[in-house]
Design a protein around this motif. Structure first.
Motif, short mmCIF file in Angstrom:
data_model
loop_
_atom_site.label_atom_id
_atom_site.label_comp_id
_atom_site.label_asym_id
_atom_site.label_seq_id
_atom_site.Cartn_x
_atom_site.Cartn_y
_atom_site.Cartn_z
N ASP A 187 -5.95 -1.72 -5.46
CA ASP A 187 -6.68 -0.52 -5.84
C ASP A 187 -6.93 -0.48 -7.34
OD1 ASP A 187 -7.12 0.58 -3.36
OD2 ASP A 187 -5.33 1.84 -3.39
N PRO B 283 0.83 -1.22 0.00
CA PRO B 283 0.00 0.00 0.00
C PRO B 283 0.86 1.26 0.00
CG PRO B 283 0.07 -0.93 2.19
CD PRO B 283 0.79 -1.92 1.30
N LYS C 110 0.10 3.84 1.85
CA LYS C 110 0.13 4.23 3.25
C LYS C 110 -0.22 3.02 4.10
CE LYS C 110 -1.36 9.00 2.35
NZ LYS C 110 -2.40 10.04 2.66
N ARG D 130 -3.78 0.80 4.44
CA ARG D 130 -4.62 0.99 3.26
C ARG D 130 -4.48 -0.20 2.32
NH1 ARG D 130 -5.89 6.30 2.14
NH2 ARG D 130 -7.21 5.34 0.52
#
Length: 398
Positions: A255, A244, A246, A249
């Motif tokens: 994503d 990720p 961050k 996340r």
């Protein structure tokens, strides 16, 4: 996480599969209607894209096939990478099964086609042996989603991996047998852009826009090189990091996968089915229905694929070199082997390369063989998988 993602994709494709089938049926109906000239005029309409020094003019059909479908292969490549690194295929014995099954699924159809075309029955046309070797990923996955949405999700991963290896093999055949103009400079540019995307992955907070720009650059160079842009999608996906941006996340790869998948399922694949599936049956008679090309392609897809895929699977598992997909039964594996005979768009494309477009009789036989073989494989595969799902429900195995 891999199981959740796969289940979400199956739910999406259960709905998109119906849209995909409707788009293909609409294309065939239009191609054989009084409005056929409008349909064929639309898919053949030239369209120019210019971005800086990049300029390319292609018909609508090729823009969809070589442009939008690269995004589909990118999403597929993302899921395959996730499964190989952290999911079902992280175990080499799991990866061995779909890869070897895919090889069997290419050898079997080729041998069946050659066996029919080397007998002298109404002439011989051995040059068409590559036509039935490919599996149409989009339609096969949609058929699985419709027929068996509650079957083990690892079956879909197996089919995806097998179909990717199968289609990459088909792309390799296209490059080896039908590529006459190969551009080294453009290929080098694509490799440099891929290296840049790989370095970008080490920057944890890299904006997603940079990955998108990198993908477009890789795609542009690959398009100009003369090599299938499907490779651009798969190669670019391999550079996307799983970590990720961050802590806490979702990963970058996840994503991209979840963000792009609805657009692929509900826009790109139906559009591709609409522009690629339409063909005219005018002028097709008995000689084309029972010609050596039509028989070889149809038998290669329906018989050769299931024999090659299922036979190779039995051999590899029997030798304890691999295991069945987690939770899957032999009958479900056989149903997938049948679905692999759904060649359709890729087979039609290879047929246009294997035989001159001026040879109307050969092209008609290719279309007949692909459609008949794909329909038989789809009907049989969906019937077997639907029966397997009902059997699971009745025995409480869901």
């Amino acid at each position: 996480m891999a199981k959740r993602i796969t289940l979400d994709f199956l739910k999406t494709e259960s709905a998109s599969g119906l849209i995909l089938a409707a788009a293909a049926i609409a294309a065939i109906a239009l191609a054989n209607s009084p409005w056929a000239h409008i349909y064929f005029g639309f898919i053949a309409e030239p369209f120019t894209v210019q971005l800086g020094a990049f300029t390319e003019t292609l018909p609508v059909l090729d823009w969809v096939k070589d442009g939008l479908m690269a995004i589909f292969f990118f999403v597929v490549g993302l899921e395959i990478k996730y499964e190989i690194v952290r999911g079902e295929l992280a175990n080499p014995r799991r990866l061995a099964l779909p890869v070897i099954a895919a090889l069997g699924g290419m050898i079997g159809p080729a041998l069946i086609y050659l066996a029919i075309n080397m007998t002298g029955f109404h002439g011989v046309r051995p040059e068409g042996w590559p036509v039935p070797v490919a599996t149409d990923i989009a339609f096969a996955i949609a058929a699985l989603a419709v027929a068996g949405p509650k079957l083990p999700p690892n079956l879909r991963v197996f089919l995806l991996t097998l179909a990717i290896v199968d289609d990459l093999g088909a792309v390799g055949l296209i490059g080896a047998l039908f590529t006459h103009h190969f551009r080294i400079f453009e290929l080098a540019g694509a490799l440099v852009a891929l290296a840049g995307m790989g370095l970008l992955g080490s920057w944890r907070r890299a904006p997603y826009l940079l990955y998108a720009v990198g993908f477009v650059i890789v795609w542009g160079f690959m398009l100009k090189s003369g090599i299938s842009t499907s490779l651009a999608g798969v190669a670019a996906a391999a550079t996307i990091p799983l970590e990720p941006r961050k802590p806490g996340r979702p990963g970058v790869l996840e994503d991209f996968m979840e963000g792009l998948h609805p657009y692929v399922a509900f826009l790109i694949l139906p559009l591709f089915a609409f522009v690629a599936a339409g063909f005219s049956i005018r002028g097709i008679g008995l000689p084309e229905l029972f010609g050596p090309i039509a028989l070889g392609v149809a038998a290669g897809l329906f018989l050769g694929k299931q024999i090659g895929v299922f036979g190779a699977s039995i051999l590899v598992i029997g030798l304890k070199l691999a295991r069945r997909p987690t939770g899957a039964t032999w009958i479900e594996l056989y149903g997938l082997s049948l679905l692999c005979g759904l060649g359709f768009t890729m087979s039609l494309f290879i047929g246009q390369l294997a035989f001159p477009l001026s040879d109307a009789a050969a092209q008609a036989e290719v279309r007949i063989g692909v459609v008949v073989g794909s329909l038989l494989s789809t009907a049989a595969g969906m019937a077997v998988l639907a029966w397997a799902q009902r059997r699971r429900a009745s025995t409480g195995e869901d």
